[in-house]
Design an enzyme around this catalytic site. Structure first.
Site, PDB file in Angstrom:
ATOM      1  N   SER A  64       0.858  -1.178   0.000  1.00 19.92           N
ATOM      2  CA  SER A  64       0.000   0.000   0.000  1.00 19.92           C
ATOM      3  C   SER A  64       0.896   1.230   0.000  1.00 19.92           C
ATOM      4  O   SER A  64       2.070   1.163   0.385  1.00 19.92           O
ATOM      5  CB  SER A  64      -0.878   0.002   1.258  1.00 19.92           C
ATOM      6  OG  SER A  64      -1.513   1.251   1.455  1.00 19.92           O
ATOM      7  N   TYR A  77      -2.823  -0.483  10.484  1.00 26.96           N
ATOM      8  CA  TYR A  77      -2.691  -0.862   9.076  1.00 26.96           C
ATOM      9  C   TYR A  77      -1.290  -0.533   8.560  1.00 26.96           C
ATOM     10  O   TYR A  77      -0.647  -1.358   7.909  1.00 26.96           O
ATOM     11  CB  TYR A  77      -3.747  -0.128   8.250  1.00 26.96           C
ATOM     12  CG  TYR A  77      -3.755  -0.495   6.786  1.00 26.96           C
ATOM     13  CD1 TYR A  77      -4.374  -1.670   6.361  1.00 26.96           C
ATOM     14  CD2 TYR A  77      -3.176   0.329   5.832  1.00 26.96           C
ATOM     15  CE1 TYR A  77      -4.393  -2.010   5.016  1.00 26.96           C
ATOM     16  CE2 TYR A  77      -3.190  -0.006   4.492  1.00 26.96           C
ATOM     17  CZ  TYR A  77      -3.810  -1.176   4.084  1.00 26.96           C
ATOM     18  OH  TYR A  77      -3.814  -1.514   2.756  1.00 26.96           O
TER      19      TYR A  77
END
Length: 216
Positions: A64, A77
């Site tokens: 990501s 995250y």
């Protein structure tokens, strides 16, 4: 796979659990790390013996933009994705003399079901917390909820096309990282800065050839 060995592994499983870190209990962190970090490493470990035996193969862990950048309310995250980035960069160097390649794919925010499943996980996590903690982070929770439902107009097929293009590249020409988003300027800048650091760290000594074999 057509009667031979496995050529490519794409590890794309992920959970987008957000919110302030104090609200992340053990169950939340377990879900994030098991899915976003350890799952990819388990899959790689499963396929690597065959790839090493053939001295060929490509591993594509999906990270990501938040594997390189830190956002408030996304600490859990980010932690898992930063861990993924570190683990698979190390693996890229270790596999370089064995003929297996790694490219870390770095998507930005795309409109997929990760937001829907993440929103459900966030609400369950909030419900497990003591009322005092929830009250203390009321502003953070409001921002988190808004971010989970914000419209995202980018096309998720960008990621599939980028993966297909990476697979089609000749062995040896694939980059260590591939950002994917309509705007990759920040991720590209961070990748370049940290790549320069890695060059300084690894350009001498026993790992210099391994670093040289890994592009970017």
């Amino acid at each position: 796979l057509a009667g031979g060995g496995l050529d490519v592994l794409v590890s794309n499983a992920g959970i987008g659990l957000s919110g302030p870190l104090e609200l992340h209990d053990e169950a939340a962190m377990e879900a994030e790390f098991q899915t976003n970090l350890l799952g990819g490493l388990r899959m790689a470990r499963a396929v690597l013996p065959g790839m090493r035996a053939r001295k060929a193969g490509l591993i594509l862990p999906v990270s990501s933009q938040l594997g390189r950048i830190v956002m408030p309310n996304m600490g859990g995250y980010c932690s898992g994705k930063w861990g993924l980035e570190a683990a698979f960069e190390a693996m890229a160097y270790e596999l370089a003399p064995l003929g297996v390649e790694v490219t870390i794919v770095q998507p930005g925010g795309y409109p997929t079901r990760i937001w829907e499943t993440g929103a459900k996980a966030v609400e369950a996590m909030i419900a497990r917390n003591e009322p005092e903690r929830v009250r203390a982070y009321a502003q953070h929770i409001a921002i988190t909820r808004a971010s989970m439902t914000a419209p995202r107009r980018s096309d998720p097929m960008d990621v599939a096309h980028a993966i297909a293009a990476l697979i089609a590249l000749p062995a040896g020409d694939r980059p260590l990282r591939r950002p994917v988003h309509p705007d990759t300027s920040v991720t590209t800048a961070v990748n370049k800065a940290l790549s320069d650091v890695q060059d300084r760290v690894l350009s001498r000594g026993p790992y210099a050839a391994w670093r040289a074999a890994v592009s970017g």
